[in-house]
Design a protein around this motif. Structure first.
Motif, PDB file in Angstrom:
ATOM      1  N   LYS A 205       1.137  -1.079  -0.113  1.00 21.05           N
ATOM      2  CA  LYS A 205       0.029  -0.078   0.119  1.00 21.05           C
ATOM      3  C   LYS A 205       0.784   1.289  -0.161  1.00 21.05           C
ATOM      4  CE  LYS A 205      -3.606   2.266   2.732  1.00 21.05           C
ATOM      5  NZ  LYS A 205      -4.879   2.153   3.701  1.00 21.05           N
ATOM      6  N   THR A 206       0.493   2.066  -0.953  1.00 19.62           N
ATOM      7  CA  THR A 206       1.398   3.397  -0.996  1.00 19.62           C
ATOM      8  C   THR A 206       0.706   4.558  -0.490  1.00 19.62           C
ATOM      9  OG1 THR A 206       1.066   3.707  -3.430  1.00 19.62           O
ATOM     10  CG2 THR A 206       2.764   2.499  -2.739  1.00 19.62           C
ATOM     11  N   GLU A 207       1.350   5.423  -0.114  1.00 16.91           N
ATOM     12  CA  GLU A 207       1.050   6.830   0.007  1.00 16.91           C
ATOM     13  C   GLU A 207       1.582   7.889  -1.036  1.00 16.91           C
ATOM     14  OE1 GLU A 207       0.972   8.237   4.046  1.00 16.91           O
ATOM     15  OE2 GLU A 207       0.101   6.557   4.845  1.00 16.91           O
ATOM     16  N   VAL A 208       0.699   8.410  -1.522  1.00 15.57           N
ATOM     17  CA  VAL A 208       1.383   9.234  -2.685  1.00 15.57           C
ATOM     18  C   VAL A 208       1.043  10.855  -2.600  1.00 15.57           C
ATOM     19  CG1 VAL A 208       1.504   9.585  -5.149  1.00 15.57           C
ATOM     20  CG2 VAL A 208       1.253   7.267  -4.201  1.00 15.57           C
ATOM     21  N   LYS A 209       2.046  11.679  -2.667  1.00 12.15           N
ATOM     22  CA  LYS A 209       1.879  13.299  -2.835  1.00 12.15           C
ATOM     23  C   LYS A 209       2.379  13.732  -3.830  1.00 12.15           C
ATOM     24  CE  LYS A 209       2.438  17.271   0.002  1.00 12.15           C
ATOM     25  NZ  LYS A 209       2.864  17.690   1.512  1.00 12.15           N
ATOM     26  N   ASP A 210       1.806  14.435  -4.705  1.00 20.88           N
ATOM     27  CA  ASP A 210       2.519  15.142  -5.819  1.00 20.88           C
ATOM     28  C   ASP A 210       3.097  14.044  -6.776  1.00 20.88           C
ATOM     29  OD1 ASP A 210       1.641  17.598  -4.938  1.00 20.88           O
ATOM     30  OD2 ASP A 210       3.324  17.936  -3.732  1.00 20.88           O
ATOM     31  N   ASN A 211       2.428  13.057  -6.987  1.00 19.81           N
ATOM     32  CA  ASN A 211       2.905  12.038  -8.155  1.00 19.81           C
ATOM     33  C   ASN A 211       4.137  11.244  -7.674  1.00 19.81           C
ATOM     34  OD1 ASN A 211       0.824  12.376 -10.179  1.00 19.81           O
ATOM     35  ND2 ASN A 211       1.694  14.166 -10.723  1.00 19.81           N
ATOM     36  N   ALA A 212       4.307  11.346  -6.543  1.00 21.17           N
ATOM     37  CA  ALA A 212       5.527  10.611  -5.697  1.00 21.17           C
ATOM     38  C   ALA A 212       5.239   9.982  -4.422  1.00 21.17           C
ATOM     39  CB  ALA A 212       6.701  11.644  -5.445  1.00 21.17           C
ATOM     40  N   VAL A 213       5.834   8.788  -4.318  1.00 25.44           N
ATOM     41  CA  VAL A 213       5.737   7.990  -3.035  1.00 25.44           C
ATOM     42  C   VAL A 213       6.213   8.623  -2.070  1.00 25.44           C
ATOM     43  CG1 VAL A 213       5.842   5.492  -2.246  1.00 25.44           C
ATOM     44  CG2 VAL A 213       5.233   5.745  -4.458  1.00 25.44           C
ATOM     45  N   VAL A 214       5.568   8.800  -0.980  1.00 25.44           N
ATOM     46  CA  VAL A 214       6.099   9.169   0.278  1.00 25.44           C
ATOM     47  C   VAL A 214       6.160   8.154   1.436  1.00 25.44           C
ATOM     48  CG1 VAL A 214       5.508  11.832  -0.073  1.00 25.44           C
ATOM     49  CG2 VAL A 214       3.840  10.103   1.210  1.00 25.44           C
ATOM     50  N   LYS A 215       5.373   7.068   1.197  1.00 24.66           N
ATOM     51  CA  LYS A 215       5.753   6.127   2.002  1.00 24.66           C
ATOM     52  C   LYS A 215       5.199   4.522   1.352  1.00 24.66           C
ATOM     53  CE  LYS A 215       4.092   6.160   6.342  1.00 24.66           C
ATOM     54  NZ  LYS A 215       2.940   6.389   7.460  1.00 24.66           N
ATOM     55  N   ALA A 216       5.893   3.553   1.363  1.00 24.27           N
ATOM     56  CA  ALA A 216       5.393   2.263   0.832  1.00 24.27           C
ATOM     57  C   ALA A 216       5.308   1.379   2.005  1.00 24.27           C
ATOM     58  CB  ALA A 216       6.309   1.872  -0.304  1.00 24.27           C
ATOM     59  N   VAL A 217       4.138   0.689   2.276  1.00 20.01           N
ATOM     60  CA  VAL A 217       3.867  -0.152   3.522  1.00 20.01           C
ATOM     61  C   VAL A 217       3.837  -1.662   2.845  1.00 20.01           C
ATOM     62  CG1 VAL A 217       2.418  -0.778   5.403  1.00 20.01           C
ATOM     63  CG2 VAL A 217       2.712   1.896   4.816  1.00 20.01           C
TER      64      VAL A 217
END
Length: 532
Positions: A205-217
């Motif tokens: 599960k990824t958290e994305v901001k401005d078309n970039a991954v900020v966290k990958a779980v």
């Protein structure tokens, strides 16, 4: 701190790490009991790269290290290196002496996260998909020698190759050969965005901001069946813009481990001033750095210019100024720790021989100084890249034979520009696809190649590379690889600079760190655990 000697059987990718530091600390501030890992790799969706996590598109170490956690392959390289072992398969092997037919039988009970059973048809679909998409990244070349695939619709698949290839099992360990579901992936179109699904050790599960991954779980996949033993239930991967920001997060307790890429200053500090709460792990590395020439560009089309640069460059000074203990000089694309390595660039050009460079250019009728721009990526290979290129610039300009400028560009723009032939001379790095010398030759000089280079040596491509792949006993290909390296040194389509070591810093209470990164820079998050 006492330093220990490293031993490396690089032909097998054997990892023999050295640990420094001891003590204990609290865990990072992750989700629950998650182990939190920092990286300076960036995962960005752009116009030129809209599908950063699609196995048919991705062809860089940072992204592959995400894919390997989620997408399962038929075979995998075992802990510590060696020949590939079954993973999604229960058994695999060549069915003929010529190494042209390879059969695998899937494990029983494999299924995708949605519950659908995995069959040999899914394997065929996934690999055929990469071949059909044929992305400009060049990743499909790894499976490009497949002629046909036979699936029995159940558990057995046979690969018929166009030509003998003893390295084919290694190529099946790479993410481009990962098994995908046709429900999630279209046959001839990449999967845009940051969704990724497979039957590997974890779900993502990824958290994305401005078309970039900020966290990958990464969460343990309860349905995983394979060769990997998972030591944790959850791992978070957090990208940082700089090594300094990553280091501050480790100091603050926000992460448990720093992986690629620490800065030379961080490594030097932990070597000179060991800490009880931080463990520094030194690992053998097979990373290389080199310059790429557009051999059709007017300024460097004459190989005398490329050879003169090979004479002029002083690798020792580059390492001293930019990398310190993290690198050593390299005089071939094949690293010195890999079987079949030779030193043709040293034997032919030495280091920093300006006199011979001047003589060569004069004999070739080249007007000096030759005006060039050296392009490099400002954010992909670590903070020391700029200093490396400043040193290169100063060396070349000091010779009075060259008038060099340098320019840094972010990777998301830099990589497509290089493939489009927009640079005359530019810097690249390479991490091996698998532990065999073929990975330092085929991707560079076969057609198509991942650089999209116009350089094409017919003897290398049509005679020597195919000959080297016939040898099941890889040591029997030593002379062939030596001939390839000599031809590359003569033509200089690329200029090897250095090969690197790997360092990882972690909280001392995190276990398994010594196995979490192998010599090919593969990240194995499943090795990490809490407690010594």
């Amino acid at each position: 701190m006492n330093r220990k000697t490293l031993a490396l059987s690089a032909a097998l990718g054997l990892l023999v790490p050295v640990l420094a530091g001891c003590g204990g600390s609290d865990g990072g501030s992750g989700d629950g009991d998650a182990i939190v890992v920092g990286t300076t790799d960036q995962y960005i969706a752009t116009k030129d790269g809209p599908a950063p996590l699609d196995p048919a598109f991705a062809y860089d170490t940072g992204t592959w290290n995400v894919l390997r956690q989620v997408v399962q392959t038929l075979v995998s390289v075992p802990r510590g290196g060696g020949k590939p072992v079954p993973d999604a398969a229960s058994e695999c092997g060549f069915t003929d002496r010529a190494n042209e037919s390879y059969r695998c039988t899937l494990r029983e009970g494999l299924k995708f996260p949605g519950g659908d059973p995995i069959t040999a048809d899914d394997v065929k679909f996934s690999i055929q998909r990469a071949l059909d998409i044929q992305d400009e990244s060049g990743v499909a070349t790894l499976v490009g020698n497949i002629d046909t695939m036979e699936s029995d619709g159940a558990r057995q698949i046979v690969f018929h190759l166009k030509s003998p290839d003893a390295t084919f099992p290694y190529k099946l360990t790479t993410p481009v050969a990962g098994i995908l579901s046709a429900k999630d992936y279209q046959a001839k179109k990449v999967r845009t965005g940051f969704d990724l699904s497979g039957s590997g050790p974890y779900t993502l599960k990824t958290e994305v901001k401005d078309n970039a991954v900020v966290k990958a779980v990464f969460t343990r996949n309860p349905d995983y069946k394979g060769s990997v033993k998972i030591q944790n239930d959850k791992v978070e991967l957090r990208p940082f813009k700089t090594p300094d920001a990553m280091g501050k997060a480790l100091d603050a307790g926000d992460i448990d481990m720093m992986t690629r890429a620490m800065s030379p200053e961080q490594v030097e500090s932990l070597i000179e001033k060991p800490r009880d709460d931080i463990q520094l792990t030194e690992m053998p590395g097979l990373e290389i750095r080199y310059l790429v020439f557009d051999t059709e560009a007017p300024l460097v089309k004459n190989k005398a210019v490329r050879q003169a640069m090979a004479y002029t460059v002083n690798r020792g000074q580059i390492i001293t100024e930019a990398y310190g203990a993290m690198a050593e000089p390299l005089y071939s694309l094949v690293p010195s720790t890999v079987a079949t390595h030779t030193n043709p660039f040293f034997n032919k050009y030495g280091d920093g021989d300006v006199t011979k460079a001047a003589q060569l250019l004069e004999e070739a009728g080249i007007t000096t100084p030759v005006k060039l721009t050296l392009d490099y990526t400002s954010d992909h290979y670590g903070s020391a890249t700029q200093k490396e290129f400043e040193t290169l610039r100063d060396q070349l300009n000091a010779s009075k034979l060259f008038d060099v400028d340098i320019k840094g560009t972010e990777w998301s723009e830099f990589r497509p520009n290089g493939q489009k032939g927009e640079y005359t001379v530019y810097g690249m790095g390479w991490f091996p696809d698998f532990p065999d010398p073929d990975t330092y030759v085929g991707p560079f000089f076969d057609k198509p190649n991942f650089l999209n280079s116009p350089y094409d040596n017919l003897k290398i491509r049509t005679e020597l590379i195919p000959e080297s792949r016939k040898q099941a006993d890889r040591s029997a290909a030593t002379k062939t690889f030596g001939d390839i390296q000599n031809l590359v040194a003569e033509d200089v389509p690329v200029l090897p600079l250095w090969q690197g070591k790997q360092y990882v810093a972690s909280k001392s209470e995190i276990s398994g760190v010594e196995w979490a990164v192998n010599s090919s820079a593969e990240l194995h998050l499943w090795e990490l655990g809490h407690g010594n």
